[in-house]
Design an enzyme around this catalytic site. Structure first.
Site, short mmCIF file in Angstrom:
data_model
loop_
_atom_site.label_atom_id
_atom_site.label_comp_id
_atom_site.label_asym_id
_atom_site.label_seq_id
_atom_site.Cartn_x
_atom_site.Cartn_y
_atom_site.Cartn_z
N ALA A 49 1.17 9.68 3.57
CA ALA A 49 2.23 9.82 4.57
C ALA A 49 3.39 8.89 4.33
CB ALA A 49 1.65 9.58 5.96
N GLY A 104 0.30 5.58 0.71
CA GLY A 104 -0.60 6.64 1.13
C GLY A 104 0.10 7.98 1.10
N GLY A 120 0.82 -1.20 0.00
CA GLY A 120 0.00 0.00 0.00
C GLY A 120 0.85 1.25 0.00
N ASP A 154 -9.30 11.31 10.46
CA ASP A 154 -9.20 10.78 9.09
C ASP A 154 -9.95 9.45 8.99
OD1 ASP A 154 -8.51 10.89 6.45
OD2 ASP A 154 -6.51 10.04 6.72
N ILE A 205 4.84 4.60 2.75
CA ILE A 205 4.65 3.33 2.04
C ILE A 205 4.50 2.22 3.07
CG2 ILE A 205 5.67 1.74 0.38
CD1 ILE A 205 7.28 4.09 -0.72
N VAL A 206 3.65 1.23 2.77
CA VAL A 206 3.42 0.10 3.68
C VAL A 206 3.95 -1.18 3.03
CG1 VAL A 206 1.71 -1.21 4.98
CG2 VAL A 206 1.37 1.24 4.58
N LYS A 235 5.00 0.46 8.16
CA LYS A 235 4.77 1.74 7.49
C LYS A 235 6.04 2.56 7.59
CE LYS A 235 1.00 4.25 7.97
NZ LYS A 235 0.00 5.16 8.56
#
Length: 996
Positions: free
Chosen positions: A700, A698, A696, A815, A702-703, A717
């Site tokens: 903020a 996002g 994933g 969020d 990378i995962v 993360k």
């Protein structure tokens, strides 16, 4: 007698044979049933005691010889396996397993006589068995739409020469389309859309001379463009290659498709001019080339498309003028050309055909007058001409267009008056005429106005005169923006009749007189702006009755008297501007007034108190204005002590920071901080930071996916480090502070983190089923059953409830969205991603943020325009998630023209029960209607525009976990046994099912 006896004997033998055969096929059905899971008892009638009467069983069809020729198990909520014994039904003609939950690959069936195979909308995984496909030599229809098939498309299908209908869309097939599919000479329908196909579209498909429907788009990403050979498909009626990465030019050979009525090539990267050859497609009804990179002009040859009803060319790079002949197309209903570089004027005869429904030419460079005949047939529903260079008056004919629902003509150079009758149109919901040069009055005093109108936006024009009293008759009005005009006179007290008004801006006009106290009758007003007028008198004390007022601006008027002290009791008030008036007395210091600064009250020489000069007079408690006398020295003493305390605090902070910097000397070594006993080190975490492990990305970070020595999986993360001199920690500190102290079943569990001065790595438990957003809005959203959705809603609500009510201090997530609700292997929900989380020190208070944070479509209204956040902001976002669960739709981007899911749902559900049916996710098979209605009701109260009207998360959990039972009508007498059965079915047990 002997012939008679022979006939009787022959009859008995045939009956025995039929009975034996029937018994065998009935037993096959029992074997099939045994391999299936049937939670709703759809196959309860299939039982051994009645095995010889299988032709009367649910879903079974036989011919005259008592042989099974049809097996229709559609929409029975079945799962499990399809036993290979189905191959014993040798005479089967029609097999339908559509809209079920089968979760294994379709077996290697060998049914020589099979003519129709429909396995659509299931959860099959794997690939179609090659042996089965080779044996189905008589197959005419193969529909495997919306499954979980993976791997390459089965090339064995090409051997089925009698196949007429092939649909393998909506799965996860990869690789390229087999060129051998071009050998299916009998094929009339080919659907491969909605997969993950790549490679070039094979030219061999151009050999399918009988093909009528071709669907290749959506989620596939092909190399290259549209094969010119597709122009050989002379019988093609519908060609859909939208949203599949096509490049290059539109081939002129497509003009040979003389039977084509629909051509969809939108959302690609096609370039170059539109080939004029498309003008030869005289049967074409729908042409959508939008959202590409097309250049050049609209071909004049389009004048030949006399059957055209829809023409979408928006979001390209077209220039030139709109051909005058477009206005003469006799069947045109929809014309969307927005966001191009089109110049010239609107074709004068456009709309004369009497069929035009939608016209959107916004964000172009059009000029000239607006034609008077756009609504000639009273069918025009949406007219959007925003952001162009139109001049001249608005046609008076629009004032009689009874079909009109939306009128958006802002950002132009229109002049003249507002057409008489415009505000009385029975269906008109939105009027936007802002930023023009309109003059004259708003409307006559005696005109009858519509109760349907919800938004009236006339900002920045030259409208004048008094505001008519019949404005109070616009009973459905929610937004009234008249700012930046030349209105004068007093504000009529009838303004208080607008019970649904939520936002009102009358600023920058010449209104005079007193502010009417009746304005306080508008109970749901959240924004009131009366600034820059000539208003006099005092501030009405009745404003205290407006319990959800968020923003109040009365600056730059001539108001006198004191600020009513009662206003400090208005907890919803988050922004106030009373500057530059003639107010006097003391500024209230309690409640929300303690959060405001001097700019809210400057320009009032006789005001004193907080933020301003010290008061040197006594205060009349009744009016909060000044009286002669002297003030105590207490205020001065408090100010001196306050300054001393601030100095001490700053000095202490500087010492602490210096010591911290000394302790944290430059070091690039990794440090592991664990919140429980861990079976890995920072080195193990670093090993998983590979491209192939990314699960994933996002805003903020990378995962990645990793694993411990024990085999247990975890997620990592990666966030940028704070480092020296950095003012942005990218949410790292917030997430650590939040997750490090939380222990809750429905909050994602932080295992530890690794850090140095350059990189921060959060390590938390891995969620195999990803996020709720991925499941809902990916291709498999329909396979998330209603029961699972309901369970996820409750569990996510419990997680947020813990944050709001059981943490100390309380935590606001900020969020909340479907992508931040993660699902474990059992689809149990866990609230995640606390990078934007904030602590609230006291329950019921709000905190002011420096900027808007969160995700578009989920942000609460008051947060967006005041930057104030509290628990109710999360409640709004959770309500949006509930609407996603019900509708299966994204919060934004699916409703057009800046509409979000909350606005769309409000429009679609004016009648609650029927409306919910209209918005319900069509991919769901059966759902308990009373449960959906209940969740819908909870969602709608969560997304109330005024935060005070929303429930707390504790109340949300209570509502979701305790749904109302379906009521019975104990005193009613059923007219028949059948009706009695229906009433009983809908009473105590949840069988009030809605099929979609």
């Amino acid at each position: 007698m002997k012939p008679v006896m022979m006939l009787m004997l022959l009859f008995l033998v045939m009956a025995a044979v039929i009975s034996c055969a029937g018994s065998n096929e009935g037993e096959v059905l029992l074997v099939l049933k045994a391999a299936m899971e049937d939670p709703e008892g759809a196959l309860d009638g299939w039982n051994e005691s009645d095995v010889n009467n299988y032709c009367s069983w649910n879903g079974v069809g036989c011919d005259g010889s008592y042989t099974i020729v049809s097996l229709d198990l559609t929409n029975m909520n079945l799962s499990g396996e399809i036993s290979p014994d189905i191959s014993h039904l040798q005479s089967l003609v029609n097999l339908s397993l559509a809209v079920n939950r089968f979760n294994v690959a379709f077996p290697g069936v060998k049914v020589a006589a099979l003519r129709m195979l429909n396995i659509s909308n299931n959860n099959f995984t794997g690939t179609v068995a090659a042996d089965a496909l080779r044996e189905l030599s008589r197959l005419e229809v193969l529909d495997a739409y919306n499954n979980n098939f993976s791997g390459p498309l089965p090339v064995e299908v090409a051997a089925l020469r009698k196949l007429r209908h092939l649909h393998l869309g909506g799965s996860y097939f990869t690789g390229s389309i087999p060129a051998a599919y071009g050998n299916l000479s009998s094929l009339e329908y080919l659907g491969l859309n909605g997969n993950a196909l790549s490679g070039a579209i094979p030219a061999e498909l151009g050999r399918l001379g009988n093909l009528r429907h071709l669907y290749l788009g959506h989620f596939n990403v092909y190399d290259g463009g549209v094969p010119a050979e597709l122009g050989n498909l002379s019988n093609l009626v519908r060609l859909d290659m939208s949203d599949c990465g096509l490049t290059g030019r539109i081939p002129a050979e497509l003009s040979n498709l003389r039977s084509l009525d629909s051509l969809f090539l939108h959302v690609n990267s096609l370039e170059g001019p539109i080939t004029p050859a498309l003008g030869r497609l005289v049967a074409l009804k729908s042409l959508d080339l939008s959202f590409n990179q097309l250049t050049g002009e609209i071909p004049q040859s389009f004048s030949n498309l006399t059957s055209l009803t829809l023409l979408n060319l928006f979001r390209n790079r077209l220039h030139g003028s709109i051909p005058e002949a477009i206005g003469d197309l006799p069947s045109l209903e929809v014309l969307n050309l927005w966001e191009n570089n089109i110049t010239g004027s609107i074709p004068e005869r456009l709309g004369r055909n009497g069929k035009l429904k939608v016209l959107d030419l916004s964000s172009d460079k059009l000029t000239g007058l607006i034609p008077p005949y756009l609504c000639a047939g009273n069918n025009l529903e949406s007219l959007i001409l925003l952001d162009n260079f139109f001049f001249g008056p608005i046609p008076q004919t629009l004032g009689a267009c009874k079909s009109l629902t939306r009128l958006r003509m802002g950002q132009n150079y229109l002049n003249g008056s507002i057409p008489t009758g415009l505000l009385n149109l029975p269906k008109l919901d939105l009027i936007e005429l802002q930023n023009n040069y309109l003059t004259g009055n708003l409307m006559p005093d005696d005109i009858k106005v519509s109760a349907k109108l919800s938004q009236l936006i006339l900002s920045n024009n030259m409208l004048s005169g008094a505001l008519p009293r019949n404005i109070g008759d616009l009973s459905g009005l929610q937004v009234l923006f008249l700012d930046g005009n030349e209105f004068s006179g007093s504000i009529p007290p009838e303004i208080g009749n607008l019970k649904h008004l939520g936002k009102m801006d009358l600023s920058n006009n010449k209104f005079s007189g007193q502010i009417p106290e009746e304005i306080s009758r508008c109970k749901i007003l959240s924004i009131v702006d009366l600034s820059s007028n000539e208003l006099t008198g005092s501030i009405p004390s009745t404003l205290i009755q407006m319990h959800i007022l968020n923003y109040l601006n009365m600056s730059r008027n001539h108001l006198t008297g004191g600020i009513p002290k009662d206003l400090e009791q208005m907890q919803s008030l988050t922004a106030v501007d009373l500057s530059y008036n003639n107010l006097s007395g003391v500024v209230p210091s309690g409640g929300q007034f303690s959060l405001f600064n001097a700019s809210s009250f400057t320009g009032n020489p006789d005001l004193c108190g907080p933020y301003l000069r010290p008061c040197t007079f006594q205060v009349d408690s009744a009016t909060n204005s000044h009286a002669k006398g002297s003030i105590s020295c207490t205020v001065k003493l408090v100010l001196v002590i306050g300054l001393l305390l601030c100095s001490l605090v700053f000095a202490s902070a500087a010492i602490i920071k210096a010591r911290a910097l000394k302790r944290n000397s430059p070091s690039r070594s990794w440090k592991l901080t664990a919140f429980q006993r861990l079976d890995f080190t920072c080195e193990n975490v670093l090993e998983c930071l590979k491209e192939e492990n990314i699960i994933g990305k996002g805003g903020a970070g990378i995962v990645y996916k990793g694993s411990m020595h024990s085999g247990e999986e975890f997620a990592v993360k990666r966030l940028p480090g704070i480092g020296r001199g950095s003012s942005n920690d990218h949410g790292f500190a917030a997430e650590i502070q939040t997750l490090g102290r939380i222990r809750h079943r429905h909050i994602v569990r932080l295992l530890g983190f690794c850090s140095n001065q350059e990189i921060n790595l959060l390590v938390y438990e891995y969620m195999p089923n990803g996020s709720l957003g991925e499941l809902l809005h990916g291709k498999k959203g329909g396979h998330l059953e209603w029961a699972t959705r309901y369970k996820i809603a409750i569990e996510a609500a419990k997680g947020l409830c813990y944050l709001h009510h059981d943490c100390c201090p309380l935590i606001v997530h900020r969020d909340v969205k479907s992508n931040n609700i993660l699902l474990d292997s059992d689809f149990e929900a866990h609230v995640a991603d606390f990078g934007l989380a904030k602590f609230l020190q006291d329950s019921g208070t709000s905190e002011c943020m420096s900027s808007i944070a969160g995700s578009y479509g989920y942000i609460a209204p008051e947060y967006a325009y005041t930057l104030k956040v509290d628990e109710k902001s999360d409640v709004y976002s959770f309500g949006v998630v509930l609407l996603e669960l019900i509708t299966g739709r994204r919060p934004v981007g699916e409703f057009g023209d800046g509409v979000d899911i909350v606005q769309w749902v409000n429009k679609m559900t004016e009648s609650r029960k029927e409306g919910v049916v209209n918005i319900l996710d069509q991919r769901l098979s059966t759902v308990p209607l009373h449960e959906v209605m209940h969740v819908f009701s909870v969602a709608m109260v969560c997304v109330e525009e005024q935060s005070v009207e929303r429930p707390t998360m504790r109340e949300v959990v209570q509502m979701l976990t305790d749904p109302p039972k379906v009521k019975t009508c104990e005193n009613s007498v059923p007219a028949s046994e059948e009706e009695e059965a229906k009433e009983s079915d809908g009473a105590g047990n949840p069988r009030d099912l809605l099929s979609t």
